[in-house]
Design an enzyme around this catalytic site. Sequence first.
Site, PDB file in Angstrom:
ATOM      1  N   SER A 124     -17.483  17.287   0.605  1.00 19.92           N
ATOM      2  CA  SER A 124     -16.778  17.507   1.866  1.00 19.92           C
ATOM      3  C   SER A 124     -17.720  18.043   2.935  1.00 19.92           C
ATOM      4  O   SER A 124     -18.550  18.903   2.688  1.00 19.92           O
ATOM      5  CB  SER A 124     -15.659  18.522   1.687  1.00 19.92           C
ATOM      6  OG  SER A 124     -15.188  18.912   2.966  1.00 19.92           O
TER       7      SER A 124
ATOM      8  N   ALA B 249      -0.443   6.207   4.847  1.00 19.67           N
ATOM      9  CA  ALA B 249       0.214   5.362   5.850  1.00 19.67           C
ATOM     10  C   ALA B 249       1.377   4.583   5.226  1.00 19.67           C
ATOM     11  O   ALA B 249       2.509   4.633   5.712  1.00 19.67           O
ATOM     12  CB  ALA B 249      -0.799   4.419   6.498  1.00 19.67           C
TER      13      ALA B 249
ATOM     14  N   ARG C 285     -20.535  12.813  12.414  1.00 22.36           N
ATOM     15  CA  ARG C 285     -20.989  12.125  11.214  1.00 22.36           C
ATOM     16  C   ARG C 285     -22.075  11.098  11.479  1.00 22.36           C
ATOM     17  O   ARG C 285     -23.075  11.043  10.771  1.00 22.36           O
ATOM     18  CB  ARG C 285     -19.797  11.449  10.542  1.00 22.36           C
ATOM     19  CG  ARG C 285     -18.869  12.461   9.963  1.00 22.36           C
ATOM     20  CD  ARG C 285     -17.642  11.825   9.375  1.00 22.36           C
ATOM     21  NE  ARG C 285     -16.875  12.857   8.685  1.00 22.36           N
ATOM     22  CZ  ARG C 285     -15.713  12.660   8.098  1.00 22.36           C
ATOM     23  NH1 ARG C 285     -15.177  11.451   8.107  1.00 22.36           N
ATOM     24  NH2 ARG C 285     -15.088  13.631   7.493  1.00 22.36           N
TER      25      ARG C 285
ATOM     26  N   ARG D 241     -15.181   7.754  13.534  1.00 25.23           N
ATOM     27  CA  ARG D 241     -14.034   8.636  13.317  1.00 25.23           C
ATOM     28  C   ARG D 241     -14.496  10.078  13.133  1.00 25.23           C
ATOM     29  O   ARG D 241     -15.480  10.321  12.445  1.00 25.23           O
ATOM     30  CB  ARG D 241     -13.258   8.206  12.067  1.00 25.23           C
ATOM     31  CG  ARG D 241     -12.094   9.100  11.753  1.00 25.23           C
ATOM     32  CD  ARG D 241     -11.291   8.590  10.585  1.00 25.23           C
ATOM     33  NE  ARG D 241     -12.018   8.610   9.337  1.00 25.23           N
ATOM     34  CZ  ARG D 241     -12.296   9.706   8.638  1.00 25.23           C
ATOM     35  NH1 ARG D 241     -11.910  10.889   9.074  1.00 25.23           N
ATOM     36  NH2 ARG D 241     -12.956   9.626   7.494  1.00 25.23           N
TER      37      ARG D 241
ATOM     38  N   HIS E 263     -18.347   5.413   3.933  1.00 25.22           N
ATOM     39  CA  HIS E 263     -17.233   6.297   3.646  1.00 25.22           C
ATOM     40  C   HIS E 263     -15.912   5.796   4.219  1.00 25.22           C
ATOM     41  O   HIS E 263     -14.872   5.892   3.591  1.00 25.22           O
ATOM     42  CB  HIS E 263     -17.564   7.657   4.243  1.00 25.22           C
ATOM     43  CG  HIS E 263     -16.472   8.660   4.129  1.00 25.22           C
ATOM     44  ND1 HIS E 263     -15.940   9.006   2.918  1.00 25.22           N
ATOM     45  CD2 HIS E 263     -15.812   9.385   5.055  1.00 25.22           C
ATOM     46  CE1 HIS E 263     -14.989   9.909   3.117  1.00 25.22           C
ATOM     47  NE2 HIS E 263     -14.885  10.141   4.394  1.00 25.22           N
TER      48      HIS E 263
ATOM     49  N   GLY F 272       0.839  -1.200   0.000  1.00 30.91           N
ATOM     50  CA  GLY F 272       0.000   0.000   0.000  1.00 30.91           C
ATOM     51  C   GLY F 272       0.867   1.239   0.000  1.00 30.91           C
ATOM     52  O   GLY F 272       1.903   1.284   0.662  1.00 30.91           O
TER      53      GLY F 272
ATOM     54  N   GLY G 106      -0.570   4.599   0.171  1.00 29.52           N
ATOM     55  CA  GLY G 106      -1.314   5.798   0.551  1.00 29.52           C
ATOM     56  C   GLY G 106      -0.560   6.553   1.620  1.00 29.52           C
ATOM     57  O   GLY G 106       0.661   6.415   1.756  1.00 29.52           O
TER      58      GLY G 106
END
Lengths: 656, 251
Positions: A284, A44, A337, A442, A408, A40, A42
């Site tokens: 957003s 991280a 959220r 989150r 999401h 990966g 991305g």
Amino acid sequence: MSLDSKIPDGPIEEKWTKHKMNSKLINPANKRKYTVIVVGSGLAGGAAAASLSEMGYKVKCFCYQDSPRRAHSIAAQGGINAAKNYQNDGDSVYRLFYDTVKGGDFRAREANVYRLAEVSNNIIDQCVAQGVPFAREYGGLLDNRSFGGAQVSRTFYARGQTGQQLLIGCYQALEKEIAKGGVEMFTRHEMMDVVKVNGHAKGIVVRDMTTGEISSHAGDAVILATGGYGNVFFLSTNAMGCNVAAAMRAHKRGAYFANPCYTQIHPTCIPVSGDYQSKLTLMSESLRNDGRIWVPKSKEDAQAIREGKKAPTDIAEDDRDYYLERKYPSFGNLAPRDVSSRAAKEVCDEGRGVATTGLGVYLDFKDAIARLGEDTIRARYGNLFQMYEKITGDNPYQTPMQIYPAVHYTMGGLWVDYNLQTSIPGLHCLGEANFSDHGANRLGASALMQGLADGYFVIPTTIAVYLANEKPGTITTEMDEFKQTEKEVKEHINALLNVNGSRTVDSFHRELGLVMWNHCGMARTKEGLEEALQLIPKIREEFWNNVKVPGSGDGVNSELEKAHRVAEFIEFAETMCYDALQREESCGGHFRLEYQFTEDSQEVKEGKTQPGEALRRDEEFAYVAAWQHNGVGEPPTLHKEDLDFDNVHLAIRSYA
Amino acid sequence: MLNLTLKVWRQQNATSEGFIETYDAHDIPESASFLEMLDIVNERILNDGGEPIHFDHDCREGICGQCSLTINGIPHSKERGITACQLHMRKFKTGETIWIEPFRAKAFPLLRDLIVDRSAFDRIIGAGGYVSVRTGSAQDANNLPVAKTKADAAMDAAACIGCGACVAACKNASAMLFVSAKAAHLNLLPQGAPEKNKRVLGMVRQMDAEGFGNCTNQYECEAVCPKEISADNIARLNRDYAIAIADEAAV
């Protein structure tokens, strides 16, 4: 196996510093003898690969995209949190820590979250030094905004493209290391399996997506930074390629999967328009700073809008229900959220939804435009308004946007200890792919923070805890373990190619997604989850009897790639439902209809919360649910890691 | 619903010969995206026992830069400021014929059908498109004020998604818009100043080595750029290159 989180002793604000002091170091001359495999690229994975290479380790990095710069971190729009307190509005490491634990509905590990808040400031320093063009004030200093349920302005941003700019910073650092020879990069390569030698993760088997070649790569430790599993729902805001296959393969090899039922449904996405739809687009949530969310007060008005007989502008101010402002007066449209998403579902379930499907609510900028002028709104959200207009054909300066929640982000992931090591020694997991920092929900602008915290500042220290006890360079791909795993991967690919059925991979993925959305989505019940656990094995069985994968394993074959991923999604979906079923409470991104406050609840009578809010059951469920794989179709075994809250008082997560 | 005819470039692999295949794309919803239209067509091809049209795509929201289709002769289509994945079918009329081809350039070898290899861009970044700052070695972020105008100009250039449309649109297959935007992003900022000359020389030389053509100021690149990156960056790069070359000769 017992779960040892390896949280260091001592007061919370000293744990990370002490841990760094007490951890073994690896001599600079020896670092180059160690090879670390990173899957990966991305925020991280890319940050880890670049940083480990800078430190002197040999790194092999893999991604399925054609360039490491395309990982889905790039799509994050809103921003990245840090406890800099540049706005002098009362922020601190402790407050960011507290907000994150509370935002996660008290289902995250305190020590991990505190460390995250601590290193958040280093991340901003690092990114600015790399040339990330964050928004600035006229005096030349960094600008901040309030974001996603925070009462301080701690979010740093680069227009609506913060993820892109952070990823480009990290990608540039990675390319620098590739050019220097410290990182060997493999693009268009998909990880097919983890290879274990004497119980430790010592390598991976990959498929070259251009040639179809299956090959093995050996290392001294393996890092998975392979993102989340939102695409188990088929429709999500994730990129088309995001998948759980790498994490699932690790899970099958013995890594525990933690809290898979915690999925975040983002409140501000463009509603579904038809069954051909391939993905959902996020708007957003920074839009919620100035936009007001409403639906008509009456079902009749809503129906008239759905049928095209009325326009939103025909609804008088008194006939509008600004339901977030009504229910959560102090947070209003900025409620977190999960709270906002559930509120949208509620009003749509009541028949007051708009959009042709009835699954939509308005996000209205009329008042903000009147207050600030169209130019200010354009400066703040111009690119988002443009994107919305391109997709829907509507102009949000003139008519309110329509939005609806969509899958999401996934808070669950591979279980890791404080060192980010999974339950397989040597196998580490970073970013969205692990479970560690967000609990059951989150907060906005925290995903970028966690990905970069793990990659830049945590794993470069904690990987040495494992490597210091390993003799470097003892593993080669000539070992039987590699040959055996390669053989299994080839058999798996041949099995997919040889079903020769009559249904496309996508048709299975859509079917699975619908089962998951209906039974393991925004609202879950025991009956629904039990039904899903009946349905999913049937999908799995039909998949393996009737899937159609044309072509061969040699060369580019996108159907084969999808088939491999969907096969893993189907198996993963079962684990997710088992998790949602055992968690007999509601918390964050996991809402069980059976567990909500009612008119009769003591807390409601005391005015602490409202009917319909999530009912957490701390006595029984303040634990991490870590699942052990027992074979395909077998129920997994639950292991519990109890969560201790020594620094934050467990409270009802009220945003009233 | 739209009824369309597609003319699509098909090519099994890098070495085989390519050809245009015709597909009937009937009953396409106007609210579908262009790539969803291809999904629908592919589903039908699969159900008829064929092999689907291969194309690169990932985020489908115009930011990852992976989608790379030349639509009716223009990279990402004639619509301004969007990627192919952001194009919606309501922009087409029933009865139309749509030509779909890959991003063509010598430096972008074809892999299959509409998929090309753009790794040359990564190597250009590796040749200088970065600031050398080791993780953990940074000072406090606010110790270095950056004028808002500079930060905004850097952000304008940094918005590049690395899709390669600029190259595909250029008759010379020049990568100057990409390279100049990437260089400008860092050269405009004080953080990028110490390595400016090294960066410019490294990136331009790598660009030439990859086989991209020269810029002849036609600005087709700017016209197709989905992020509307300005060709002013090319002028900026030419100036910076001249300074860097002079500087190199003087040392």
